[in-house]
Design a protein around this motif. Structure first.
Motif, PDB file in Angstrom:
ATOM      1  N   HIS A   1      77.774  79.289 -12.840  1.00  0.00           N
ATOM      2  CA  HIS A   1      77.389  78.427 -13.001  1.00  0.00           C
ATOM      3  C   HIS A   1      76.649  77.570 -14.042  1.00  0.00           C
ATOM      4  O   HIS A   1      76.280  78.201 -14.833  1.00  0.00           O
ATOM      5  N   GLY A   2      76.047  76.215 -14.163  1.00  0.00           N
ATOM      6  CA  GLY A   2      75.698  76.051 -15.368  1.00  0.00           C
ATOM      7  C   GLY A   2      73.997  75.990 -14.446  1.00  0.00           C
ATOM      8  O   GLY A   2      73.260  77.173 -13.417  1.00  0.00           O
ATOM      9  N   ALA A   3      72.802  75.628 -15.105  1.00  0.00           N
ATOM     10  CA  ALA A   3      71.061  75.669 -15.142  1.00  0.00           C
ATOM     11  C   ALA A   3      71.063  75.576 -14.082  1.00  0.00           C
ATOM     12  O   ALA A   3      69.972  75.501 -13.057  1.00  0.00           O
ATOM     13  N   GLY A   4      71.450  74.150 -13.359  1.00  0.00           N
ATOM     14  CA  GLY A   4      70.830  73.650 -12.502  1.00  0.00           C
ATOM     15  C   GLY A   4      71.164  74.701 -10.802  1.00  0.00           C
ATOM     16  O   GLY A   4      69.869  74.759  -9.788  1.00  0.00           O
ATOM     17  N   GLU A   5      72.078  76.090 -10.704  1.00  0.00           N
ATOM     18  CA  GLU A   5      72.612  76.159  -9.904  1.00  0.00           C
ATOM     19  C   GLU A   5      71.580  78.133  -9.919  1.00  0.00           C
ATOM     20  O   GLU A   5      71.675  78.722  -9.091  1.00  0.00           O
TER      21      GLU A   5
ATOM     22  N   ARG B   1      73.438  80.567  -2.127  1.00  0.00           N
ATOM     23  CA  ARG B   1      74.270  79.759  -2.039  1.00  0.00           C
ATOM     24  C   ARG B   1      74.531  78.235  -3.163  1.00  0.00           C
ATOM     25  O   ARG B   1      75.621  77.733  -2.659  1.00  0.00           O
ATOM     26  N   SER B   2      73.244  78.388  -3.970  1.00  0.00           N
ATOM     27  CA  SER B   2      73.116  77.066  -4.818  1.00  0.00           C
ATOM     28  C   SER B   2      75.135  77.358  -5.796  1.00  0.00           C
ATOM     29  O   SER B   2      75.177  76.353  -6.397  1.00  0.00           O
TER      30      SER B   2
ATOM     31  N   LYS C   1      76.076  73.514  -4.370  1.00  0.00           N
ATOM     32  CA  LYS C   1      76.598  72.442  -5.193  1.00  0.00           C
ATOM     33  C   LYS C   1      77.288  72.718  -6.631  1.00  0.00           C
ATOM     34  O   LYS C   1      77.620  71.488  -7.816  1.00  0.00           O
ATOM     35  N   GLN C   2      78.581  73.112  -6.384  1.00  0.00           N
ATOM     36  CA  GLN C   2      79.605  72.946  -7.168  1.00  0.00           C
ATOM     37  C   GLN C   2      80.545  72.699  -6.384  1.00  0.00           C
ATOM     38  O   GLN C   2      81.012  73.158  -5.939  1.00  0.00           O
ATOM     39  N   ARG C   3      82.240  72.210  -7.309  1.00  0.00           N
ATOM     40  CA  ARG C   3      83.349  71.847  -6.790  1.00  0.00           C
ATOM     41  C   ARG C   3      83.973  72.819  -7.198  1.00  0.00           C
ATOM     42  O   ARG C   3      84.866  73.084  -5.806  1.00  0.00           O
ATOM     43  N   ALA C   4      83.799  73.314  -7.856  1.00  0.00           N
ATOM     44  CA  ALA C   4      84.870  74.887  -8.516  1.00  0.00           C
ATOM     45  C   ALA C   4      85.769  75.903  -7.742  1.00  0.00           C
ATOM     46  O   ALA C   4      86.695  75.950  -7.411  1.00  0.00           O
TER      47      ALA C   4
END
Length: 122
Positions: free
Chosen positions: A51-55, A61-62, A66-69
Motif C-alpha cells: 500500500h501507499g503511505a496513507g494506509e 485494516r487500512s 482504503k484500496q481497490r486493488a
C-alpha cells in the motif's frame, strides 16, 4: 449491479484473514492473507500488495479498506480466470517500505529495504 469501491469493511476483513508476522528482532508486521479456493492444494501465484503511505499503521485494516486493488483481485470472476493467493502487509506508521527520500521525484531503489519490506520478503 457494479461493485462500489472501497467495499464495506466487513467484506474485506472476511475475505482476508488477519495475522501478525514477528521478525527475529521482535518487530511485528500486521498483514492480511487471501487464500483462493480453500481446500485446493494446487500451486498458485502470490500477489503481494504494498500500500501507499496513507494506509500505514497497526490496525491491520487500512491496507484493505482504503484500496481497490486487493479487493478487485479477490472477486470471484477475477479468481476464476486468475486464481492467486494475496498478501497485504501493513507498514507501521513511522516506517517506509524502502528507505528513500520522498521529496525526490524519482528513486533508484538502490537503498536497502526498510525492515518492513525485509519482513515481507521473509
Amino acid at each position: 449491479m457494479e461493485r462500489q469501491y472501497p467495499i464495506p469493511e466487513e467484506i474485506a476483513l472476511e475475505r482476508f484473514k488477519g495475522e501478525i508476522f514477528m521478525t527475529e528482532q521482535g518487530q511485528s508486521l500486521p498483514y492480511r492473507f487471501f487464500k483462493t479456493n480453500p481446500g485446493e492444494e494446487k500451486s498458485r501465484a502470490l500477489l503481494v500488495f504494498l500500500h501507499g503511505a496513507g494506509e500505514r499503521g497497526t490496525d491491520n485494516r487500512s491496507q484493505l479498506i482504503k484500496q481497490r486493488a486487493p479487493m478487485i483481485f479477490s472477486e470471484e470472476g477475477i479468481q476464476a480466470s486468475f486464481p492467486c493467493f494475496m498478501l497485504a502487509p501493513q507498514c507501521p506508521t513511522e516506517e517506509k517500505w524502502v528507505n528513500t527520500d520522498w521529496s525526490q521525484i524519482k528513486g533508484d531503489f538502490k537503498e536497502l529495504p526498510a525492515w518492513p519490506l525485509a519482513a515481507v520478503e521473509a
